[in-house]
Write a protein that holds these residues in place. Structure first.
Motif, mmCIF file in Angstrom:
data_model
loop_
_atom_site.group_PDB
_atom_site.id
_atom_site.type_symbol
_atom_site.label_atom_id
_atom_site.label_comp_id
_atom_site.label_asym_id
_atom_site.label_seq_id
_atom_site.Cartn_x
_atom_site.Cartn_y
_atom_site.Cartn_z
ATOM 1 N N PRO A 16 0.828 -1.215 0.000
ATOM 2 C CA PRO A 16 0.000 0.000 0.000
ATOM 3 C C PRO A 16 0.858 1.259 0.000
ATOM 4 C CG PRO A 16 -0.724 -1.557 1.686
ATOM 5 C CD PRO A 16 0.582 -2.064 1.177
ATOM 6 N N THR A 17 0.312 2.339 -0.536
ATOM 7 C CA THR A 17 0.988 3.624 -0.468
ATOM 8 C C THR A 17 0.821 4.213 0.934
ATOM 9 O OG1 THR A 17 -0.939 4.942 -1.097
ATOM 10 C CG2 THR A 17 0.423 4.028 -2.892
ATOM 11 N N ASP A 60 -2.686 5.353 1.287
ATOM 12 C CA ASP A 60 -3.563 4.196 1.495
ATOM 13 C C ASP A 60 -3.570 3.791 2.969
ATOM 14 O OD1 ASP A 60 -4.226 3.939 -1.200
ATOM 15 O OD2 ASP A 60 -2.679 2.421 -1.599
ATOM 16 N N ASP A 61 -2.375 3.725 3.560
ATOM 17 C CA ASP A 61 -2.301 3.338 4.975
ATOM 18 C C ASP A 61 -2.985 4.354 5.872
ATOM 19 O OD1 ASP A 61 -1.135 0.838 4.993
ATOM 20 O OD2 ASP A 61 0.912 1.581 5.035
ATOM 21 N N SER A 109 -6.701 3.932 5.605
ATOM 22 C CA SER A 109 -7.201 2.702 6.230
ATOM 23 C C SER A 109 -7.252 2.790 7.746
ATOM 24 C CB SER A 109 -6.303 1.511 5.822
ATOM 25 O OG SER A 109 -5.065 1.573 6.497
#
Length: 296
Positions: A283-284, A287-288, A291
């Protein structure tokens, strides 16, 4: 290979242990505590008790191993000079033990300070030399010793991110919790290179197997994520506003990380990816953040 790994129970080290074991290597990990030893052994590696100040233990472990991967660092931001000197002593010890043996020696470094007005490349040389410079000037210490020392520098992105990270981005997110806003220093156009921890672990293992002595590897997946975008994502995750902080107020707003949050630390890794056959797939950073890895 039998690989002696410092920092084996740490954030990047744990991922490196997994990758090395998966690729068939035997791993002996340095463990400062019983808990660290248990976590190393639970992965199927062997724990060796000791710490970075136990230079005799480091020397003995290096002599017994086929390769050394040095990822540990004290990271004592209240005593950066002491941290740098301890790092210097550890690397000097490894260099003495490994010089002339042909055994690979990989050591952690970073991309900070390599280039001021452009993304850093693998061909840039570190400006840091001497025992009181960042990381004790150990990248130059090791690479200057090639070919007698089969050294490779692992230049990690300033954020090696993922769920469970307690590094720089986690500190920035904690500052946002404490102060009630997510901040940038200035307008936040400065950017940080980034890599997911799983990709970093694989790069360490591939670097051990494929990087020639004298190589500087850039363990970087994203060239640069603007800190304004990081702050905005933290703000959304915590439900707090985003503010710009003047450089002179950086440490009051962010603590010790304020010394670094306003820096531009972009870095390329195309040469590293070609050399290692390494393609980041994790994940980028955004993205993290989306999330909830840093805000839940």
């Amino acid at each position: 290979m039998r690989v002696f790994l410092t920092g084996a129970s740490g954030w990047i080290g744990s991922a490196a242990v997994d990758a090395l074991l998966e690729r068939g290597h035997e791993v002996v990990g340095l463990a400062r505590s019983e808990a660290a030893a248990a976590s190393i052994e639970a992965k199927g590696a062997t724990a060796r008790r000791g710490d970075l100040d136990d230079l005799a233990a480091l020397r003995a472990a290096a002599i017994e191993a086929d390769a050394v991967v040095h990822l540990a660092n004290k990271h004592d931001w209240s005593d950066p000079v002491g941290t740098a000197r301890a790092e210097r002593a550890a690397v000097e010890t490894f260099a003495e033990a490994l010089s002339g043996t042909g055994k690979p020696f990989l050591l952690a470094s970073g991309v900070a300070g390599l280039a001021a007005d452009r993304p850093a490349t693998e061909s840039d040389r570190s400006p840091f030399r001497g025992p009181e410079s960042p990381r004790g000037g150990t990248e130059n210490l090791a690479l200057d010793a090639v070919p007698e020392l089969a050294a490779v520098s692992l230049r990690f992105a300033p954020t090696v991110h993922g769920t469970g990270d307690h590094g720089f981005i986690a500190v920035i997110a904690q500052a946002a919790r404490e102060h009630g806003f997510a901040g940038t220093i200035g307008d936040g156009t400065n950017a940080w290179a980034a890599v997911h921890v799983s990709d970093a672990g694989r790069a360490v293992a591939l670097g051990l197997e494929r990087a020639p002595a004298g190589t500087a590897l850039h363990i970087v997946a994203e060239l640069g994520v603007p800190t304004a975008e990081v702050a905005a994502a933290i703000g959304r995750g915590l439900g707090v506003p985003v503010r710009q902080v003047a450089p002179e107020d950086a440490e009051s707003a962010f603590g010790w990380i304020g010394r670094f949050w306003g820096l531009d630390m972009r870095a390329e890794s195309a040469a590293t990816q070609r050399l290692l056959g390494w393609t980041p797939t994790g994940p980028t950073l955004l993205d993290d953040l989306a999330s909830g890895a840093y805000t839940s």
